[in-house]
Structures are given as structure tokens and as C-alpha cells.
Design a protein around this motif. Structure first.
Motif, mmCIF file in Angstrom:
data_model
loop_
_atom_site.group_PDB
_atom_site.id
_atom_site.type_symbol
_atom_site.label_atom_id
_atom_site.label_comp_id
_atom_site.label_asym_id
_atom_site.label_seq_id
_atom_site.Cartn_x
_atom_site.Cartn_y
_atom_site.Cartn_z
ATOM 1 N N GLN A 67 17.602 -33.756 43.463
ATOM 2 C CA GLN A 67 17.404 -34.054 44.883
ATOM 3 C C GLN A 67 18.709 -34.308 45.627
ATOM 4 O OE1 GLN A 67 14.493 -37.277 44.879
ATOM 5 N NE2 GLN A 67 12.813 -35.813 44.736
ATOM 6 N N GLU A 68 19.751 -33.625 45.228
ATOM 7 C CA GLU A 68 21.005 -33.640 45.966
ATOM 8 C C GLU A 68 21.721 -32.318 45.717
ATOM 9 O OE1 GLU A 68 22.984 -37.092 44.524
ATOM 10 O OE2 GLU A 68 23.317 -36.279 42.517
ATOM 11 N N ALA A 69 22.616 -31.953 46.642
ATOM 12 C CA ALA A 69 23.331 -30.687 46.522
ATOM 13 C C ALA A 69 24.575 -30.895 45.665
ATOM 14 C CB ALA A 69 23.713 -30.163 47.897
ATOM 15 N N GLN A 70 24.563 -30.323 44.465
ATOM 16 C CA GLN A 70 25.718 -30.414 43.585
ATOM 17 C C GLN A 70 26.611 -29.206 43.853
ATOM 18 O OE1 GLN A 70 25.682 -31.647 39.205
ATOM 19 N NE2 GLN A 70 25.990 -29.433 39.031
ATOM 20 N N LEU A 71 27.788 -29.475 44.387
ATOM 21 C CA LEU A 71 28.712 -28.393 44.714
ATOM 22 C C LEU A 71 29.452 -27.900 43.478
ATOM 23 C CD1 LEU A 71 30.104 -29.787 48.080
ATOM 24 C CD2 LEU A 71 28.318 -28.073 47.757
ATOM 25 N N THR A 72 29.849 -28.843 42.603
ATOM 26 C CA THR A 72 30.420 -28.460 41.307
ATOM 27 C C THR A 72 29.951 -29.445 40.252
ATOM 28 O OG1 THR A 72 32.444 -29.822 41.440
ATOM 29 C CG2 THR A 72 32.544 -27.603 42.386
ATOM 30 N N PRO A 73 29.641 -28.964 39.048
ATOM 31 C CA PRO A 73 29.489 -29.874 37.920
ATOM 32 C C PRO A 73 30.894 -30.281 37.452
ATOM 33 C CG PRO A 73 29.248 -27.629 37.179
ATOM 34 C CD PRO A 73 29.408 -27.566 38.673
ATOM 35 N N SER A 74 30.967 -31.184 36.503
ATOM 36 C CA SER A 74 32.269 -31.618 35.987
ATOM 37 C C SER A 74 32.764 -30.627 34.941
ATOM 38 C CB SER A 74 32.165 -33.023 35.383
ATOM 39 O OG SER A 74 33.439 -33.453 34.931
ATOM 40 N N SER A 75 33.215 -29.475 35.436
ATOM 41 C CA SER A 75 33.778 -28.428 34.587
ATOM 42 C C SER A 75 35.042 -27.896 35.251
ATOM 43 C CB SER A 75 32.779 -27.281 34.379
ATOM 44 O OG SER A 75 31.599 -27.752 33.768
ATOM 45 N N ASN A 76 35.897 -27.281 34.465
ATOM 46 C CA ASN A 76 37.187 -26.829 34.983
ATOM 47 C C ASN A 76 37.079 -25.512 35.755
ATOM 48 O OD1 ASN A 76 38.052 -28.171 32.009
ATOM 49 N ND2 ASN A 76 39.213 -28.838 33.787
ATOM 50 N N SER A 77 38.008 -25.352 36.693
ATOM 51 C CA SER A 77 38.250 -24.078 37.393
ATOM 52 C C SER A 77 37.009 -23.505 38.062
ATOM 53 C CB SER A 77 38.834 -23.054 36.415
ATOM 54 O OG SER A 77 40.017 -23.548 35.825
ATOM 55 N N LEU A 78 36.394 -24.318 38.946
ATOM 56 C CA LEU A 78 35.200 -23.893 39.674
ATOM 57 C C LEU A 78 35.460 -23.922 41.177
ATOM 58 C CD1 LEU A 78 32.430 -25.874 37.747
ATOM 59 C CD2 LEU A 78 32.996 -23.445 37.499
ATOM 60 N N LEU A 79 34.751 -23.054 41.885
ATOM 61 C CA LEU A 79 34.797 -23.025 43.347
ATOM 62 C C LEU A 79 33.371 -22.855 43.837
ATOM 63 C CD1 LEU A 79 36.920 -23.032 45.667
ATOM 64 C CD2 LEU A 79 36.748 -20.533 45.665
#
Length: 263
Positions: A67-79
Motif C-alpha cells: 500500500q505504498e509506491a516503492q520506487l526502488t528496493p534496497s538493491s544496487n544500480s537501480l533507476l
């Protein structure tokens, strides 16, 4: 309670907007006419409680989770990114207001890189980093120093040009807590608040009204964080129609003529 505070902020934004217009254009006209000159052209209110909403596009790893917008998980090199459709049928926008919560947690290697909100030029949407898209007005919540003022600052850019880098000394943006932000723009005057505290107000030189839409972004690199957005409320005010401006001109002409006759 959070939603009530956001709605109160939108009310205050509209009051400030109308006062600004009165000072610049309508100082001699009745308030009722001022209200008809411009109105909220678009209104978005999204808490993501029902999953991925209509009219929202996600880019890269971004999605609605818990129920929230996750822009990035906790992973490397993401956009990542998330855009909202144009609410204004292509009209030029002279004022807008955005209120939302964000949280940055699950930090690795120091945590990075931050979240951005861009009111981009219409059609320019997609994944974006902490500096935002390079069209329109972009506000960044930056948690890593790439030569900027610090690794904990808020930035303002216009068409990719850096205008403000405001260091945050009292709050760590990536401390895992929910932070509430309020941003308003009226005729190029941008004001940013965080957790109820005003951070800066900046008058953008050479600003001009443009058709646009809201776009969130977030990035990770060698360091990483989970970066989420929730409870977004965005409103826009369109430039008055030419016919209404003509009415303003006639009204002002009439008032001036009355003054002349009385002499």
C-alpha cells in the motif's frame, strides 16, 4: 490526520495563489471574479491502498508494495520512476502544489541516492534519479554527495540547471522515518517545506508557464536504499483563458473610465 493536514495545506496554497493573482492582476476587481479567473484544473489524491492506480505509470523496478509506491528496493544500480497522467488537457500551468510522504530505509553501504519530484514538461516522463528529470521544475531529496553541498540536502532545478542546494542539518533523510513534504509553485516562486518546517523559497528567473505532469524518481548505485512514496496529493492551476483575460481588461477599463467621469 495526515490527509487532513494535506488538505489544509492545499487550501492555504489556493489562498496564497489567489492573493498572488490579486496583487498582480486583479487588485481592483471583486474577489468573486478572481475565483472565476482560474480554478484548480487538476487534482490528484492517491494513497495506493488499492494497489496500482489508474492513470499512473511505473518505470524500472518501481511498483506498489504494501500500500505504498516503492520506487526502488534496497538493491544496487537501480533507476525507478512513477508518473501521473496530465490532469489539465494540455493547458499551461501557472501554479501547482504537491504534498506527499516518503521513507528511505534498508540502507546498504551508507544508503543512496535519493528521491525526486519533477513537474516535467508534458510527455517527458520516466525513470529519474535524485536530481529529477531535466525538463521543468525538479525537487530532489538527495542522500549522497556527488560534489554537492552535502550528502543530505534538498535541491531545486529548472530544465536541468541547478538553482538551490539546501543542506539539511536537523533531519537525516534516510533515517527510516516517514517524512512529510510540501512543495508549492506560484508563477515561478517555489517554496519547499519538510516535516512542517520551511526550508527555502526561491524565485525562478526566466520561468514561464508550461503544460506538465508530476513524475517521481529514485536511484541507487554502489550504495543502496529502499525508497518509497505515499499519500500523494497534487493540484494544479491553469493559466486563465484569453476570453477571461479580455473580461479583466474590460473591467479595468470600466473602472478607470468611472474614475475619469467622477473628476
Amino acid at each position: 490526520m495526515v490527509r487532513l493536514l494535506q488538505l489544509v495545506h492545499i487550501f492555504n496554497f489556493m489562498v496564497n495563489y489567489l492573493m498572488n493573482k490579486l496583487q498582480k492582476i486583479l487588485i481592483a476587481l471583486p474577489l468573486s471574479v478572481a475565483f472565476t479567473s482560474s480554478a484548480i484544473a487538476g487534482l490528484i489524491s492517491e494513497d495506493f491502498n488499492s494497489g496500482s492506480p489508474a492513470g499512473v505509470s511505473f518505470y524500472g523496478p518501481s511498483s506498489v508494495i504494501n500500500q505504498e509506491a516503492q520506487l526502488t528496493p534496497s538493491s544496487n544500480s537501480l533507476l525507478g520512476g512513477m508518473s501521473f497522467t496530465d490532469q489539465d488537457n494540455g493547458q499551461l500551468i501557472e501554479a501547482w502544489d504537491a504534498n506527499f510522504d516518503f521513507r528511505i530505509d534498508q540502507n546498504g553501504n551508507g544508503g543512496a541516492d535519493g528521491i525526486s519530484l519533477t513537474f516535467s514538461r508534458l510527455g517527458d516522463v520516466g525513470a529519474a534519479g535524485e536530481e529529477g528529470l531535466f525538463s521543468g521544475l525538479a525537487i530532489g531529496f538527495d542522500t549522497w554527495s556527488n560534489g554537492e553541498v552535502s550528502g543530505n540536502h534538498i535541491s531545486l532545478r529548472y530544465d536541468g540547471v541547478s538553482l538551490v542546494e539546501q543542506n539539511i542539518s536537523t533531519t537525516i533523510l534516510e533515517n527510516g522515518e516517514v517524512h512529510s513534504t510540501s512543495i508549492s509553485m506560484i508563477d515561478g516562486l517555489v517554496s519547499v517545506s519538510l516535516d512542517g518546517t520551511s526550508l527555502f523559497t526561491h524565485d525562478v528567473a526566466n520561468w514561464a508557464a508550461y503544460s506538465g505532469q508530476f513524475n517521481f524518481g529514485a536511484r541507487t548505485g554502489g550504495a543502496r536504499s529502499r525508497q518509497v512514496v505515499d499519500n500523494f496529493i497534487g493540484s494544479t492551476v491553469a493559466v486563465p483563458e484569453p476570453s477571461m483575460l479580455a473580461i479583466f481588461g474590460l473591467a479595468l477599463f470600466g473602472l478607470a473610465r468611472r474614475k475619469t467621469v467622477k473628476k
